[in-house]
Design a protein around this motif. Sequence first.
Motif, short mmCIF file in Angstrom:
data_model
loop_
_atom_site.label_atom_id
_atom_site.label_comp_id
_atom_site.label_asym_id
_atom_site.label_seq_id
_atom_site.Cartn_x
_atom_site.Cartn_y
_atom_site.Cartn_z
N GLN A 226 0.28 -9.63 0.01
CA GLN A 226 1.54 -10.33 -0.20
C GLN A 226 2.33 -10.50 1.10
OE1 GLN A 226 3.77 -8.76 -3.50
NE2 GLN A 226 5.67 -9.78 -2.91
N ILE A 227 2.25 -9.50 1.98
CA ILE A 227 3.02 -9.59 3.23
C ILE A 227 2.17 -10.11 4.39
CG2 ILE A 227 4.56 -7.73 2.51
CD1 ILE A 227 3.11 -5.84 4.44
N GLY A 228 0.92 -10.50 4.09
CA GLY A 228 0.06 -11.06 5.12
C GLY A 228 -0.49 -10.04 6.09
N ALA A 229 -0.72 -8.83 5.60
CA ALA A 229 -1.23 -7.76 6.45
C ALA A 229 -2.62 -7.35 5.99
CB ALA A 229 -0.30 -6.55 6.42
N ASP A 230 -3.38 -6.79 6.91
CA ASP A 230 -4.66 -6.18 6.57
C ASP A 230 -4.40 -4.73 6.17
OD1 ASP A 230 -7.30 -4.59 7.54
OD2 ASP A 230 -7.81 -6.66 7.00
N PRO A 231 -5.17 -4.18 5.21
CA PRO A 231 -4.97 -2.77 4.85
C PRO A 231 -5.06 -1.81 6.04
CG PRO A 231 -6.28 -3.84 3.17
CD PRO A 231 -6.12 -4.84 4.29
N SER A 232 -5.79 -2.22 7.09
CA SER A 232 -5.87 -1.37 8.29
C SER A 232 -4.52 -1.26 8.99
CB SER A 232 -6.90 -1.91 9.27
OG SER A 232 -6.51 -3.18 9.77
N GLN A 233 -3.57 -2.14 8.62
CA GLN A 233 -2.22 -2.08 9.18
C GLN A 233 -1.26 -1.30 8.28
OE1 GLN A 233 -2.18 -6.52 9.59
NE2 GLN A 233 -1.27 -6.06 11.58
N ALA A 234 -1.83 -0.61 7.28
CA ALA A 234 -1.01 0.19 6.38
C ALA A 234 -1.13 1.67 6.71
CB ALA A 234 -1.43 -0.04 4.93
N ILE A 235 -0.03 2.39 6.57
CA ILE A 235 0.02 3.85 6.63
C ILE A 235 0.32 4.32 5.21
CG2 ILE A 235 1.26 5.86 7.52
CD1 ILE A 235 1.98 4.11 9.99
N VAL A 236 -0.48 5.26 4.71
CA VAL A 236 -0.26 5.79 3.37
C VAL A 236 0.00 7.29 3.45
CG1 VAL A 236 -1.33 6.25 1.13
CG2 VAL A 236 -1.59 4.01 2.20
N MET A 237 1.04 7.74 2.75
CA MET A 237 1.43 9.14 2.75
C MET A 237 1.37 9.68 1.32
SD MET A 237 4.77 8.68 5.26
CE MET A 237 4.63 10.20 6.18
N GLY A 238 0.70 10.83 1.15
CA GLY A 238 0.58 11.40 -0.19
C GLY A 238 0.26 12.88 -0.13
N ASP A 239 0.19 13.49 -1.33
CA ASP A 239 -0.06 14.93 -1.37
C ASP A 239 -1.11 15.35 -2.38
OD1 ASP A 239 1.67 16.53 -3.91
OD2 ASP A 239 1.85 14.37 -3.63
N GLY A 240 -1.45 14.50 -3.36
CA GLY A 240 -2.34 14.91 -4.43
C GLY A 240 -3.62 14.10 -4.48
N SER A 241 -4.57 14.57 -5.28
CA SER A 241 -5.87 13.92 -5.33
C SER A 241 -5.79 12.49 -5.83
CB SER A 241 -6.83 14.73 -6.21
OG SER A 241 -6.37 14.76 -7.55
N ASN A 242 -4.78 12.16 -6.62
CA ASN A 242 -4.65 10.78 -7.08
C ASN A 242 -4.14 9.84 -5.99
OD1 ASN A 242 -2.07 12.03 -7.26
ND2 ASN A 242 -1.37 10.46 -8.71
N ASP A 243 -3.85 10.39 -4.81
CA ASP A 243 -3.47 9.56 -3.66
C ASP A 243 -4.66 9.23 -2.77
OD1 ASP A 243 -0.70 9.61 -4.33
OD2 ASP A 243 -0.54 11.61 -3.44
N LEU A 244 -5.79 9.86 -2.99
CA LEU A 244 -6.91 9.74 -2.06
C LEU A 244 -7.45 8.31 -1.97
CD1 LEU A 244 -8.84 13.06 -2.72
CD2 LEU A 244 -7.69 12.38 -0.60
N LYS A 245 -7.51 7.61 -3.08
CA LYS A 245 -8.09 6.25 -3.03
C LYS A 245 -7.19 5.29 -2.26
CE LYS A 245 -11.16 6.47 -7.01
NZ LYS A 245 -11.58 5.85 -8.30
N MET A 246 -5.88 5.41 -2.42
CA MET A 246 -5.02 4.52 -1.63
C MET A 246 -4.99 4.95 -0.17
SD MET A 246 -1.01 5.18 -2.60
CE MET A 246 -0.19 6.78 -2.44
N MET A 247 -5.15 6.24 0.08
CA MET A 247 -5.22 6.70 1.47
C MET A 247 -6.48 6.17 2.14
SD MET A 247 -3.78 10.57 0.77
CE MET A 247 -3.53 11.15 2.44
N ALA A 248 -7.55 6.03 1.37
CA ALA A 248 -8.83 5.60 1.93
C ALA A 248 -8.81 4.14 2.36
CB ALA A 248 -9.95 5.83 0.92
N VAL A 249 -7.94 3.31 1.77
CA VAL A 249 -7.92 1.90 2.15
C VAL A 249 -7.03 1.64 3.36
CG1 VAL A 249 -8.30 1.25 -0.26
CG2 VAL A 249 -5.98 1.19 0.66
N ALA A 250 -6.26 2.65 3.78
CA ALA A 250 -5.27 2.46 4.83
C ALA A 250 -5.86 2.68 6.22
CB ALA A 250 -4.10 3.42 4.61
N GLY A 251 -5.13 2.18 7.21
CA GLY A 251 -5.52 2.40 8.59
C GLY A 251 -5.21 3.80 9.06
N LEU A 252 -4.20 4.43 8.45
CA LEU A 252 -3.83 5.81 8.76
C LEU A 252 -3.35 6.46 7.48
CD1 LEU A 252 -3.28 7.80 11.31
CD2 LEU A 252 -0.87 7.30 10.79
N SER A 253 -3.85 7.67 7.20
CA SER A 253 -3.41 8.41 6.02
C SER A 253 -2.77 9.72 6.44
CB SER A 253 -4.57 8.65 5.06
OG SER A 253 -5.63 9.34 5.71
#
Length: 284
Positions: A226-253
């Motif tokens: 939607q914002i015209g970015a590649d997932p490698s340009q995303a930083i994802v922050m989380g703490d639990g196992s249900n965050d792992l999949k979104m962390m995996a698509v990011a450029g930095l977790s």
Amino acid sequence: MPLILQSLSPLANADLDTLRTVAGASAFERRADNVATADDCAPLTPALREALDAACAPRGIDWAVVPGGRKLSDFRLVAMDMDSTLITIECIDEIADFCGLKAEVSAITEAAMRGEITDFNESLRRRVALLKGLDASVLDRVYDERLRLSPGAENMLQTIQALGLRTLLVSGGFVHFTDKLKPRLKLDFTRANTLEIVDGKLTGNVVGEIVNADVKARTVREVCEQIGADPSQAIVMGDGSNDLKMMAVAGLSVAFRAKPVVRAQASVAFNHVGLDGLLNLFPH
């Protein structure tokens, strides 16, 4: 790749000397009393990762090895989990406290976050069902009386927003809380679960698609598109196992005060510093 050390308190010279030897670096350059970097760290092997963990943990130091040559402003999106990441509590546990079931609900929450319960949808339904009949006013009481932002949250958000990064709060928790945090923190996007309320009471049901690990990852990808970015340009922050999949698509977790399974797979772990430790990983 640069090795960054940071702590809540000033870094001692003796600790820097010890960690320089562990990392095989020639020297650390202080960027602040509590932040130091070395540009010639040895390759980050599993053995070096274990050695850095063992040396840093008792000293209250967080370490990170990040790609060189990137600026924080090169990223386009910071996506965050809510419960126990952006905020210090698990909202569902605090809601359950009002009907005397906090221990029972929090045990399910902890098992789910550690990855011991693999069906997040079922674990959420089990917990929400226990809330049936609770007055919906409890949700406001949890927000007003118990919800606190994690250390460094506001500083981190204000800085990345000033740099032009967009923000996403994506949660397996509830829209009642994300909808309040969105304007308060000037967040761009939010996604969470909806508790069904009838005649002012919780019914014990969740309405619509449950925001599980797959939905979190899909939401990160959709917002990037939607914002015209590649997932490698995303930083994802989380703490639990249900965050792992979104962390995996990011450029930095970033694993924040996270469960061991998350720390093991994240790019960076913040066990001691606040969320604004992110600001020390890259030049702005």
